[in-house]
Design an enzyme around this catalytic site. Structure first.
Site, PDB file in Angstrom:
ATOM      1  CG  HIS A  46      -1.877  -1.041   1.214  1.00 46.29           C
ATOM      2  ND1 HIS A  46      -3.186  -0.682   1.868  1.00 46.29           N
ATOM      3  CD2 HIS A  46      -1.997  -2.298   0.821  1.00 46.29           C
ATOM      4  CE1 HIS A  46      -3.997  -1.582   1.637  1.00 46.29           C
ATOM      5  NE2 HIS A  46      -3.357  -2.601   1.081  1.00 46.29           N
ATOM      6  CD  GLU A  83      -2.384   4.208   2.902  1.00 43.70           C
ATOM      7  OE1 GLU A  83      -3.422   4.622   3.185  1.00 43.70           O
ATOM      8  OE2 GLU A  83      -1.681   3.443   2.246  1.00 43.70           O
TER       9      GLU A  83
END
Length: 154
Positions: A52, A54
């Site tokens: 991901h 993040e």
């Protein structure tokens, strides 16, 4: 406004994901007035559920700053973090999270649940809706194009 400036940097990261046919989500981590971590979604190309935007940005910031505590940093991300990313944000002690589009299916900073409001040992400040329309349009345009490509294959 700095929030819009840094969200535009996250949007540039999201466009990197889009260029490789990944869901266009991007993130940047800022310390002071400097980007210390960047990331974009690479789950399909990397064949890894952990890729991901993040998590990639947190990993880069930790390596660059030489430690796992990012308490002096802020994250800008184009989509409201999911539960996994919200947990990583809590554990990395990010001071503040600013996101663009809300995620009514998996958003864990407000939309489905607010993990930052639970009694964990760290509670990041959270701001949603920065450049929301632009961030949401990246996603909706991507999925519209994906549906068109799938129909063309039938």
């Amino acid at each position: 406004m700095n929030e819009e400036k840094w969200m535009r940097e996250a949007i540039l990261q999201a466009k990197k994901a889009e260029a490789i046919h990944e869901v266009p989500i991007g993130a940047v981590i800022i310390k002071g007035d400097e980007i210390v971590g960047t990331g974009y979604n690479r789950r399909e190309t990397g064949k890894n559920a952990l890729y991901h935007a993040e998590l990639t940005a947190i990993d880069e910031a930790c390596r660059r700053l030489g430690g796992w505590r990012l308490w002096e940093c802020e994250m800008y991300v184009t989509l409201e973090p999911c539960p996994m990313c919200a947990g990583a944000i809590i554990n990395s002690r990010l001071r503040r999270v600013i996101y663009g589009a809300y995620d009514p299916k998996a958003g864990s900073c407000r939309s489905v649940i607010d993990l930052f409001a639970l009694p964990y040992n760290h509670r990041p400040e959270c701001i949603g809706g920065v450049l929301e329309e632009e961030c949401a349009a990246l996603l909706s345009d991507f999925f519209k194009e994906l549906r068109l490509r799938k129909r063309a294959m039938i």
